[in-house]
Motif scaffolding. Sequence first.
Motif, PDB file in Angstrom:
ATOM      1  N   LEU A  49       0.803  -1.226   0.000  1.00 19.31           N
ATOM      2  CA  LEU A  49       0.000   0.000   0.000  1.00 19.31           C
ATOM      3  C   LEU A  49       0.838   1.279   0.000  1.00 19.31           C
ATOM      4  O   LEU A  49       0.290   2.369   0.047  1.00 19.31           O
ATOM      5  CB  LEU A  49      -0.936   0.010   1.221  1.00 19.31           C
TER       6      LEU A  49
ATOM      7  N   ALA B 198      -3.430  -5.508  -2.927  1.00 17.33           N
ATOM      8  CA  ALA B 198      -2.787  -4.506  -3.778  1.00 17.33           C
ATOM      9  C   ALA B 198      -1.447  -4.991  -4.307  1.00 17.33           C
ATOM     10  O   ALA B 198      -1.090  -4.738  -5.472  1.00 17.33           O
ATOM     11  CB  ALA B 198      -2.599  -3.210  -2.983  1.00 17.33           C
ATOM     12  N   TYR B 199      -0.706  -5.710  -3.458  1.00 14.15           N
ATOM     13  CA  TYR B 199       0.631  -6.156  -3.844  1.00 14.15           C
ATOM     14  C   TYR B 199       0.587  -7.100  -5.044  1.00 14.15           C
ATOM     15  O   TYR B 199       1.324  -6.926  -6.016  1.00 14.15           O
ATOM     16  CB  TYR B 199       1.301  -6.849  -2.655  1.00 14.15           C
TER      17      TYR B 199
ATOM     18  N   ARG C 276      -1.695  -7.415  -7.157  1.00 14.27           N
ATOM     19  CA  ARG C 276      -2.305  -6.788  -8.333  1.00 14.27           C
ATOM     20  C   ARG C 276      -1.241  -6.070  -9.163  1.00 14.27           C
ATOM     21  O   ARG C 276      -1.344  -6.002 -10.393  1.00 14.27           O
ATOM     22  CB  ARG C 276      -3.384  -5.802  -7.903  1.00 14.27           C
ATOM     23  N   SER C 277      -0.206  -5.563  -8.484  1.00 19.61           N
ATOM     24  CA  SER C 277       0.828  -4.788  -9.186  1.00 19.61           C
ATOM     25  C   SER C 277       2.173  -5.499  -9.258  1.00 19.61           C
ATOM     26  O   SER C 277       3.071  -5.043  -9.952  1.00 19.61           O
ATOM     27  CB  SER C 277       1.016  -3.435  -8.494  1.00 19.61           C
TER      28      SER C 277
END
Length: 503
Positions: A101, A410-411, A413-414
């Motif tokens: 994040l 989030a991690y 996803r990217s």
Amino acid sequence: MAVDEGVAPAARTSEPGTVHRLKPNAVGLLGVVFMAVATAAPITAMTGNVPFMVSSGNGIGAPASYLVAMVVLAIFSVGFTSMAKHITATGAFYGFISHGLGRSAGLASGLLATFAYVVFEPALIGIFSTFATTTLKDQSGLDVPWWAFAVLMLAVNTMGTWFGVSVAEKLLVVLLATEVTILAAMAISVALHGGGPDGFTFGPVNPVNAFQGTSAGLGLFFAFWSWVGFESTAMYGEESRDPKKIIPKATMVSVLGVGVFYVLVSWMAITGNGEKEAVAAASSSNPLALFFDPTEQYVGHWAVVVMQWLMITGSLACGMAFHNCAARYMYALGREGVLPSLKDTVGRTHARHGSPHIAGLVQSLISGVLLGAFWLAGKDPYTGTYVLLAILGTMAILVVQAVCSFAVLAYFRSHHPESRHWFKTFTAPLLGGVAMLAVVALLVSNMGVAAGPESDSMVLRATPWIVGLISVAGFGYAQYLKRRSPERYALLGRTVLEETRER
């Protein structure tokens, strides 16, 4: 590179440069599991929490609460361990959230997690001192002031951290083995006798009963409270052998192993008394009778005597584990130079033992100050110090766990699209994060009841505000660094073990 024997080689950050590193290959799978289970303190969780859950929570549904909590925490751990396979950071939540994040959220969470572990140690010293003074007086007639035992525990914890994780591991193996053995002896004896006066009853493990009783929310909260610290497995990645494999395994073993044990022991304690008798015992002036009575009946009086002493050593083991956790979080923040003065103080490791020795001393000092403040305020070491600081720390760590779940989302996803999985990196962390927020809500709504005689305490009323203030301060300071010292901001949460660093 060549290093002197016993000197820990430097770890690297994602950016160029080196920093101090904890001693590598100092602990294996079982050692990490023992360190994590010690923070849960099985005998303290059982004797300290179950009677209260039975009397004021969900009654005979207490074991079912542990069953529900185990499932939720296992789901949370799926995402947590997926990230641990890519990132090995002593700061655990601090490093994970920073990568998922961003650095500002990472620093806020890192400070909040550090704060939680800092206050957990004096909380456990409070209950350790209570167990020690009560047992010594009951069994020998000696009346020793509680603060004497507090000083003793502080000294033991400090030495354990100074000489490294391998020394602490050896102490915890002995302490945990004994407390688990005596609880298991009670549970197995009840089972072998075909249950208690009502025989085997399955009401205590019926999941429906976890949501019934006087206060189902309170019972469920205490169940989750009993696991606090299981995630500390990730903190020992830098000191473990093959952390990519060990940390995920140790985390799941801790969650599931402790969960099965909690369910079995609490179920057999209620069964051994009989359901109605169990509620009466837990609600009496001596709630420990919930465990002492079946232990005496099915194992023998000697086992009750031993159990009293193991309640002391169990809380000692828990406090020692929290001391190690707090020291490692301080060390993780310090070696990255969150404040420049910290890099060469709490951010240093011992030249021979590879331990966060200065951070350990600072943690002992803070614990001593907190204990002194509660003593001067006239607080009882159990109903005051233990309860108030445990609630404060638990709220902080539950918030961090929820944020960590969303960081996993989030991690992946990217990063590492090859590792993305519909359940492991999406569904599990999403469900885990929502569930953790629900537990935070349970804590807030039941905080006054959980505090018992301290329900009107100023510390209790200030708890949500303290947690919020630390979070805002951490996020704000990170933003300040981003504008005024971008080179320091770039390091936040980015110190990871070299062979597993982000590339």
